[in-house]
Design a protein around this motif. Structure first.
Motif, PDB file in Angstrom:
ATOM      1  N   SER A   2      52.374  46.448  43.647  1.00 34.62           N
ATOM      2  CA  SER A   2      51.938  45.378  42.577  1.00 34.62           C
ATOM      3  C   SER A   2      51.690  45.846  41.151  1.00 34.62           C
ATOM      4  O   SER A   2      51.672  47.257  41.087  1.00 34.62           O
ATOM      5  N   PHE A   3      51.721  45.071  40.097  1.00 32.36           N
ATOM      6  CA  PHE A   3      51.605  45.778  38.941  1.00 32.36           C
ATOM      7  C   PHE A   3      50.621  44.888  38.036  1.00 32.36           C
ATOM      8  O   PHE A   3      50.377  43.622  38.403  1.00 32.36           O
ATOM      9  N   MET A  25      48.854  34.383  37.340  1.00 32.92           N
ATOM     10  CA  MET A  25      49.119  35.111  38.356  1.00 32.92           C
ATOM     11  C   MET A  25      48.361  36.417  38.130  1.00 32.92           C
ATOM     12  O   MET A  25      47.987  37.192  38.798  1.00 32.92           O
ATOM     13  N   GLY A  26      47.641  36.507  36.890  1.00 34.60           N
ATOM     14  CA  GLY A  26      46.628  37.551  36.584  1.00 34.60           C
ATOM     15  C   GLY A  26      47.323  38.924  35.876  1.00 34.60           C
ATOM     16  O   GLY A  26      46.832  39.946  36.015  1.00 34.60           O
ATOM     17  N   ILE A  27      48.664  38.643  35.420  1.00 33.73           N
ATOM     18  CA  ILE A  27      49.347  39.778  35.068  1.00 33.73           C
ATOM     19  C   ILE A  27      49.309  39.664  33.487  1.00 33.73           C
ATOM     20  O   ILE A  27      49.575  38.793  32.811  1.00 33.73           O
TER      21      ILE A  27
END
Length: 66
Positions: A2-3, A25-27
């Motif tokens: 994940s990043f 997506m919280g990125i």
């Protein structure tokens, strides 16, 4: 794997769609831009923006921004 951060090396509506999806997506999103695009919506909508001194086609400049 994940990043947490995504470099958006595109511009215009495509960049805006990528940014909206990733943020959903919280990125965290970092947009790269040139002076001509400094006021563009994709630059404002990104969480952070990095100015390129040359052009989008200069791969070394994009990698340096990353």
């Amino acid at each position: 794997m994940s990043f947490t951060t995504l470099l958006v090396a595109n511009r215009g509506e495509i960049a805006r769609r990528v940014i909206r999806s990733a943020q959903g997506m919280g990125i965290r999103c970092v947009a790269v831009y040139v002076d001509a695009d400094a006021g563009a919506p994709f630059v404002r909508e990104a969480d952070e923006a990095a100015r390129l001194e040359t052009s989008y086609l200069e791969a070394a400049a994009v990698l340096e921004a990353a």
